[in-house]
Design an enzyme around this catalytic site. Structure first.
Site, PDB file in Angstrom:
ATOM      1  N   LYS A  79       7.730  -2.883   3.742  1.00  0.00           N
ATOM      2  CA  LYS A  79       7.423  -1.697   2.932  1.00  0.00           C
ATOM      3  C   LYS A  79       6.805  -0.631   3.837  1.00  0.00           C
ATOM      4  O   LYS A  79       5.926  -0.943   4.648  1.00  0.00           O
ATOM      5  CB  LYS A  79       6.464  -2.094   1.802  1.00  0.00           C
ATOM      6  CG  LYS A  79       6.173  -0.981   0.804  1.00  0.00           C
ATOM      7  CD  LYS A  79       5.316  -1.501  -0.357  1.00  0.00           C
ATOM      8  CE  LYS A  79       5.042  -0.413  -1.391  1.00  0.00           C
ATOM      9  NZ  LYS A  79       4.244  -0.890  -2.541  1.00  0.00           N
ATOM     10  N   SER A 159       5.868   0.410  -7.252  1.00  0.00           N
ATOM     11  CA  SER A 159       6.276   1.226  -6.141  1.00  0.00           C
ATOM     12  C   SER A 159       7.121   0.521  -5.088  1.00  0.00           C
ATOM     13  O   SER A 159       7.757   1.195  -4.283  1.00  0.00           O
ATOM     14  CB  SER A 159       5.025   1.786  -5.450  1.00  0.00           C
ATOM     15  OG  SER A 159       4.244   0.739  -4.903  1.00  0.00           O
ATOM     16  N   SER A 183       2.761  -3.167  -8.556  1.00  0.00           N
ATOM     17  CA  SER A 183       3.891  -2.742  -7.718  1.00  0.00           C
ATOM     18  C   SER A 183       4.648  -3.835  -6.989  1.00  0.00           C
ATOM     19  O   SER A 183       5.669  -3.564  -6.363  1.00  0.00           O
ATOM     20  CB  SER A 183       3.421  -1.720  -6.685  1.00  0.00           C
ATOM     21  OG  SER A 183       3.358  -0.456  -7.294  1.00  0.00           O
TER      22      SER A 183
HETATM   23  N1  GLN Z   1       2.715   1.986 -11.159  1.00  0.00           N
HETATM   24  C1  GLN Z   1       1.332   1.922 -10.849  1.00  0.00           C
HETATM   25  C2  GLN Z   1       0.839   3.279 -10.377  1.00  0.00           C
HETATM   26  O1  GLN Z   1       1.616   4.152 -10.352  1.00  0.00           O
HETATM   27  C3  GLN Z   1       1.055   0.852  -9.838  1.00  0.00           C
HETATM   28  C4  GLN Z   1       1.381   1.248  -8.462  1.00  0.00           C
HETATM   29  C5  GLN Z   1       1.061   0.181  -7.474  1.00  0.00           C
HETATM   30  O2  GLN Z   1       0.778  -0.954  -7.827  1.00  0.00           O
HETATM   31  N2  GLN Z   1       1.068   0.576  -6.222  1.00  0.00           N
HETATM   32  O3  GLN Z   1      -0.289   3.456 -10.033  1.00  0.00           O
END
Ligand code: GLN
Length: 493
Positions: A79, A159, A183
């Protein structure tokens, strides 16, 4: 010979160790798969030479009779939130475009030390903020999945959407993810793969671009529970460079996997049964209960009374921490610099940040700054921190009644790209089942359960006691063995 790109972590590692194929052959096969999958937009940059060099080192070690690491010969996707020495690291933001770290994150370093190689840096939501991978400066990722009879492009989740797309499309056998509020788990669920967020502190945050530091946690995404266990073992460990790193030995999770759940109690939180939840999600949950009973567990109802406050609390705490963490991107130290003619320092900060951050990142900075400002701090930030404590306490009380919790991972299957982009609230609601475990710092995993009526994967979530990744993985394995999920997206890219 089998197609090498169909193999997962364990099969590759054991095949390389046993001389069935070389690590170089594996790296070449995946490099070619990555090169042929441009339409998925899963990678921001490919690093085929990194994968080949790591493979050659493993092949040479094997030839010399040296011991091989737990990930020896396995090329993975990284990532693009992990700093990789000499390889551009962007967090999918324009503000970091061209930033090439002089150092390696601890997690990626650990993986290379275990014999893994890097296929490339995976696309993600900008600064890991999002649930659909549509906030990336480098364009959205296309899920390899499609609804039956439709060509509409779907979200791979976020994400870690590059990670989920790459692993489910079999252009990488496994990938790293990070999970701040879902995410790893949500994109895993959307794409029919597995992923585990360990207990907060298990994986070092050093060298991971910070989003919300009290929540950020790295973990593996792969196509089986076993592969997740192997890779997590290679990623985790105490690191003096991260002040919140857990100073605990890393258990042999993969070696201790056991799907016999006799004597275990599985808690079903009644508050997760929300009004309007998709009947197919509820159906997958029912199947999950039956599978765990079949594995010997007793299923009990539990209460997590503060669940409904988790999402609002998360969307105060995470932006608050983000607004502070992202103050460092000022045009002076990293990446982008916008210095208009005759501009002073303040103008440069403003111009760089205005140009460099995407809309969702700006939204988070605005919210975060607001909730931390004098006068609103008590009403929002302090209140959210109190709720966080109550949510953690809910779980502590639940552990008196059960060993692991079973819930859906998401309230819906994958949705079409563009569907929620203009409606942040609808996007945030997708995290409703994922966020409580994040706020409490607990290990949590998503495993694929079934396809819905439209042919899209649904995931089940297992939440465990602090430090009990083993309990989570074991229950995940029990589901995996019974769900028999072997669906894969039909290749269109
Ligand atoms: N979707 C969540 C956010 O937008 C979680 C993102 C994440 O876990 N990095 O904050």
């Amino acid at each position: 010979m089998t197609d090498l790109t169909d193999l997962g972590v364990k099969a590759i590692r054991d095949g390389v160790a046993g001389g069935e194929f070389t690590a170089r052959e594996v790296a070449e096969a995946f490099n070619a798969a990555v090169a042929g999958a441009g339409e998925l937009n899963a990678f921001i940059v490919a690093t085929p030479d990194h994968a080949l060099a790591a493979a050659d080192a493993v092949d040479a070690d094997r030839a010399a009779g040296k011991p091989l690491g737990a990930m020896a010969g396995v090329p993975i996707g990284m990532k693009d939130l992990f700093a990789t020495k000499g390889v551009q690291t962007t967090a999918a933001s324009h503000i970091l475009e061209g930033f090439t770290p002089e150092y390696e994150s601890t997690v990626s370093h650990n993986l290379w030390s275990a014999g893994a190689g890097m296929l490339g840096k995976l696309n993600l939501d900008q600064f890991a903020m999002g649930s659909s991978n549509e906030t990336s400066f480098f364009g959205n990722v296309n899920s390899p999945w499609r609804k039956q009879g439709s060509n509409a492009a779907l979200a791979p989740g976020g994400s870690s959407g590059g990670s989920s797309a790459a692993v489910s499309a079999r252009i990488a056998p496994a990938a790293t993810g990070t999970d701040t509020g879902g995410s790893i788990r949500q994109p895993a669920a959307f794409t029919g793969i597995s992923g585990i967020k360990p207990t907060y502190g298990r994986c070092s945050r050093w060298g991971v671009v910070a989003f919300a530091s009290s929540l950020d946690q790295a973990g593996p995404m792969a196509r089986s529970v076993d592969d997740c266990a192997i890779m997590l073992g290679a990623m985790a460990g105490f690191d003096a460079k991260d002040s919140t790193s857990l100073d605990l030995p890393v258990p042999d999770w993969a070696g201790s996997l056991d799907a016999n759940l006799a004597g275990k109690k599985v808690g079903i939180p009644r508050e997760y049964r929300m009004e309007g939840t998709d009947p197919e999600i509820l159906d997958s949950w029912e199947r999950g209960k039956a599978w765990l009973r079949d594995a010997g567990a007793e299923v009990v109802d539990i209460a997590l009374p503060h669940t409904k406050y988790a999402l609002p609390a998360y969307y105060i705490i995470a932006p608050a921490e983000a607004s502070s963490n992202l103050a460092r991107y000022d045009g002076v130290r990293y990446g982008l610099r916008d210095l208009p003619d005759g501009a002073g320092l303040q103008d440069m900060y403003a111009a760089t940040r205005a140009e460099g951050f995407g809309d969702e990142v700006k939204r988070r900075i605005l919210i975060g700054t607001y909730v931390l400002s004098a006068g609103f701090y008590d009403a929002y930030y302090n209140q959210a921190q109190k709720i966080r404590t109550l949510i953690a306490r809910d779980f502590e009380q639940a552990w008196a009644q059960c060993d692991v919790i079973l819930a859906p991972t998401t309230p819906t299957a994958s949705f079409p790209l563009g569907d929620k982009l203009d409606d942040p609230l609808a996007m945030y609601l997708n995290d409703v089942f994922a966020v409580p475990a994040s706020l409490a710092g607990l290990p949590a995993m998503s495993v694929p359960a079934m396809l819905n009526g439209e042919g899209l994967p649904l995931g089940l979530q297992l939440i465990g006691k602090p430090f009990d990744e083993q309990g989570v993985l074991n229950a995940g394995l029990a589901i995996e063995q019974r769900a028999g999920f072997d669906a894969r997206p039909e290749k269109w890219w």
